[in-house]
Design a protein around this motif. Structure first.
Motif, short mmCIF file in Angstrom:
data_model
loop_
_atom_site.label_atom_id
_atom_site.label_comp_id
_atom_site.label_asym_id
_atom_site.label_seq_id
_atom_site.Cartn_x
_atom_site.Cartn_y
_atom_site.Cartn_z
N GLU A 1 0.86 -1.18 0.00
CA GLU A 1 0.00 0.00 0.00
C GLU A 1 0.90 1.24 0.00
OE1 GLU A 1 -2.55 3.09 1.90
OE2 GLU A 1 -0.86 2.09 2.88
N TYR B 1 8.90 -0.08 3.90
CA TYR B 1 8.45 -0.92 5.02
C TYR B 1 8.41 -2.39 4.60
CZ TYR B 1 7.20 3.07 7.97
OH TYR B 1 7.25 4.20 8.75
N GLY B 2 9.35 -2.78 3.76
CA GLY B 2 9.42 -4.17 3.32
C GLY B 2 10.86 -4.52 3.03
N CYS B 3 11.15 -4.94 1.81
CA CYS B 3 12.50 -5.39 1.47
C CYS B 3 13.50 -4.25 1.40
CB CYS B 3 12.48 -6.16 0.15
SG CYS B 3 12.06 -5.14 -1.29
N GLU C 1 3.33 2.12 2.69
CA GLU C 1 4.46 1.22 2.95
C GLU C 1 5.64 1.55 2.03
OE1 GLU C 1 3.20 -3.08 3.85
OE2 GLU C 1 1.63 -2.34 2.54
N ARG D 1 22.57 -12.01 5.48
CA ARG D 1 22.44 -11.43 4.14
C ARG D 1 23.26 -12.26 3.17
NH1 ARG D 1 20.04 -5.71 3.89
NH2 ARG D 1 19.52 -6.73 1.94
N LYS E 1 14.04 -2.24 -1.10
CA LYS E 1 14.65 -2.05 -2.42
C LYS E 1 13.84 -1.08 -3.29
CE LYS E 1 16.89 -6.50 -2.25
NZ LYS E 1 18.13 -5.94 -1.66
N PRO F 1 -1.40 -1.92 7.00
CA PRO F 1 -2.08 -1.80 5.70
C PRO F 1 -1.86 -3.06 4.86
CG PRO F 1 -0.01 -0.62 5.62
CD PRO F 1 -0.12 -1.20 7.01
N GLN G 1 2.94 3.42 13.06
CA GLN G 1 4.01 4.30 12.56
C GLN G 1 5.40 3.65 12.50
OE1 GLN G 1 3.95 8.39 14.00
NE2 GLN G 1 1.98 8.02 14.94
N VAL G 2 5.49 2.36 12.81
CA VAL G 2 6.83 1.75 12.83
C VAL G 2 6.88 0.48 11.99
CG1 VAL G 2 7.40 2.72 15.09
CG2 VAL G 2 6.33 0.45 14.95
N GLN H 1 10.61 -17.22 -1.39
CA GLN H 1 10.09 -15.87 -1.29
C GLN H 1 8.89 -15.77 -0.34
OE1 GLN H 1 7.77 -14.18 -4.57
NE2 GLN H 1 9.26 -12.54 -4.72
N ARG H 2 8.97 -14.91 0.64
CA ARG H 2 7.91 -14.60 1.63
C ARG H 2 7.57 -15.76 2.56
NH1 ARG H 2 4.99 -12.81 -2.75
NH2 ARG H 2 3.28 -14.20 -2.26
N ARG I 1 4.87 -11.32 6.47
CA ARG I 1 4.51 -10.03 5.87
C ARG I 1 5.28 -8.95 6.60
NH1 ARG I 1 3.12 -5.75 3.44
NH2 ARG I 1 1.10 -5.52 2.38
N ARG I 2 6.21 -8.32 5.88
CA ARG I 2 6.88 -7.14 6.43
C ARG I 2 6.01 -5.95 6.08
NH1 ARG I 2 13.18 -7.00 4.87
NH2 ARG I 2 13.21 -5.59 6.65
N THR I 3 5.75 -5.11 7.05
CA THR I 3 4.84 -3.99 6.79
C THR I 3 5.04 -2.92 7.85
OG1 THR I 3 2.51 -3.41 6.43
CG2 THR I 3 2.95 -5.13 8.05
N ARG I 4 4.04 -2.08 7.92
CA ARG I 4 4.04 -0.95 8.86
C ARG I 4 3.04 -1.29 9.96
NH1 ARG I 4 0.58 3.19 8.90
NH2 ARG I 4 -0.43 2.65 6.95
N TRP J 1 12.20 -15.53 5.14
CA TRP J 1 12.67 -14.76 3.97
C TRP J 1 12.34 -13.29 4.21
CZ3 TRP J 1 10.71 -11.50 0.24
CH2 TRP J 1 11.40 -11.40 -0.97
N MET J 2 13.34 -12.44 4.18
CA MET J 2 13.09 -11.01 4.45
C MET J 2 13.17 -10.15 3.20
SD MET J 2 12.45 -10.89 7.68
CE MET J 2 12.81 -9.34 8.51
N SER J 3 14.00 -10.53 2.26
CA SER J 3 14.14 -9.82 0.98
C SER J 3 14.94 -10.75 0.07
CB SER J 3 14.83 -8.46 1.19
OG SER J 3 16.23 -8.57 1.03
N PRO J 4 15.12 -10.38 -1.21
CA PRO J 4 15.82 -11.30 -2.11
C PRO J 4 17.24 -11.65 -1.67
CG PRO J 4 14.67 -9.62 -3.36
CD PRO J 4 14.57 -9.21 -1.92
N ASP J 5 17.80 -10.89 -0.72
CA ASP J 5 19.14 -11.24 -0.26
C ASP J 5 19.25 -11.14 1.27
OD1 ASP J 5 18.91 -8.56 -0.02
OD2 ASP J 5 20.64 -8.02 -1.26
#
Ligand SMILES: [Zn+2]
Lengths: 107, 183
Positions: A14, A60-62, A17, B31, A64, B126, B144-145, B54-55, B138-141, B67-71
């Motif tokens: 969203e 707020y994710g990877c 993010e 990493r 990138k 969100p 506010q953090v 992935q995810r 799910r990494r997200t907000r 899995w946090m990101s592609p690397d």
């Protein structure tokens, strides 16, 4: 509300993010360039009403940077793609042309 | 050695879902790109899981690989085992381009449990909780953090930075107030 799919995560993120990074595919003019070129690189932006290519960061994710094509008038998202490219993918350009016959293309 | 303490000393709130701060847990940020030679074997040696796609979140007993990101991967294990795990990673990935860091004390971890636990998070992030698959991170907000969560059979595990643990505990508790269910 604007949802953009991060091409690295596959997450439909969203807007809040993400961090907006302005116009995509700018050609950098650095040391040795003319004053006019550097000014255009720094300040001149297309700011179109319609098809626009943009940089976004999945903050707020990877974390990138990726690129997105969307319509600034309708918020329609045509697609997103990784940032490791100097121009939009050909299939995405075709898709946009099919949806916006009047669009002049990226050049 | 000083005594290890979690961010909020195991704070707990019982509303329409239960919220509890857990830990301390051992956490390693690893990493490396997925094609790094020996990466899957190194992760397996530390967590007993396969390399998460992935995810995805992979679990083996009390150990997790996410899995946090592609690397980037997050490895969760008992706090006391981190030092040995880092040594194992350094050994298995010697000469390979990677970075493994102990982030245990930089994080706070929460459990949100109960039949309506998802609603606590729906109000704060969100993210489409109904589209979240079992074993998907799910990494997200979180208001506010930054935060990340995943679901298992009994609820959700949520990870955030330790510096905002009190803020997140407040958010989760308020979101879980009895009578404030969404449906
Ligand atoms: Zn992403």
């Amino acid at each position: 509300m604007l949802l953009l799919e991060c091409p690295y995560c596959g997450v439909k993120a969203e807007e809040t993010e993400l961090t907006a990074g302005g116009e995509a595919h700018l050609k950098r003019f650095g040391p040795g360039s003319s004053g006019e070129e550097f000014e255009a690189y720094m300040f001149a932006r297309k700011n179109p009403k319609g098809v626009h290519f943009e940089r976004w960061r999945h903050a707020y994710g990877c974390g990138k940077w990726f690129l997105a094509a969307r319509c600034t008038a309708t918020l329609e998202v045509f697609g997103t793609y990784p940032a490791q490219t100097t121009e939009p993918p050909a299939d995405l350009v075709e898709k946009i042309k099919a949806k916006r016959p009047d669009w002049k293309g990226t050049k | 050695m000083s005594k290890v303490a979690s961010a909020l000393g195991g704070a707990r709130f019982d509303g329409f879902a239960s919220v509890s701060e857990i830990g301390p847990l051992g956490m390693i940020t690893l990493r490396a790109k997925p094609d790094v030679k020996g990466l899957a074997a190194a992760v397996k040696a530390v967590t007993g899981t396969k390399l998460p796609a992935q995810r995805r979140v992979e679990r083996a007993g009390d150990k997790v690989a996410a899995w946090m990101s592609p690397d980037e991967y997050l490895l969760i294990l008992p706090y006391a085992e981190v030092k040995a795990a880092l040594a194992t990673l350094a050994d298995k990935l010697a000469g390979q381009h990677h970075l493994a860091v102990d982030v245990s004390d930089a994080r706070a971890v929460f459990r949100i449990e109960g039949a309506e636990a998802a609603q606590v998070l729906m109000k704060l992030a969100p993210a489409d909780l109904t589209a979240l698959e079992p074993g998907e991170i799910r990494r997200t907000r979180i208001a506010q953090v930054a935060g990340a969560f995943w679901a298992d059979e009994t609820g959700f595990t949520l990870v955030c930075f330790r510096s905002v643990a009190g803020y997140v505990m407040g958010l989760l508790s308020h979101s879980a107030q009895p009578g404030s269910e969404l449906f």
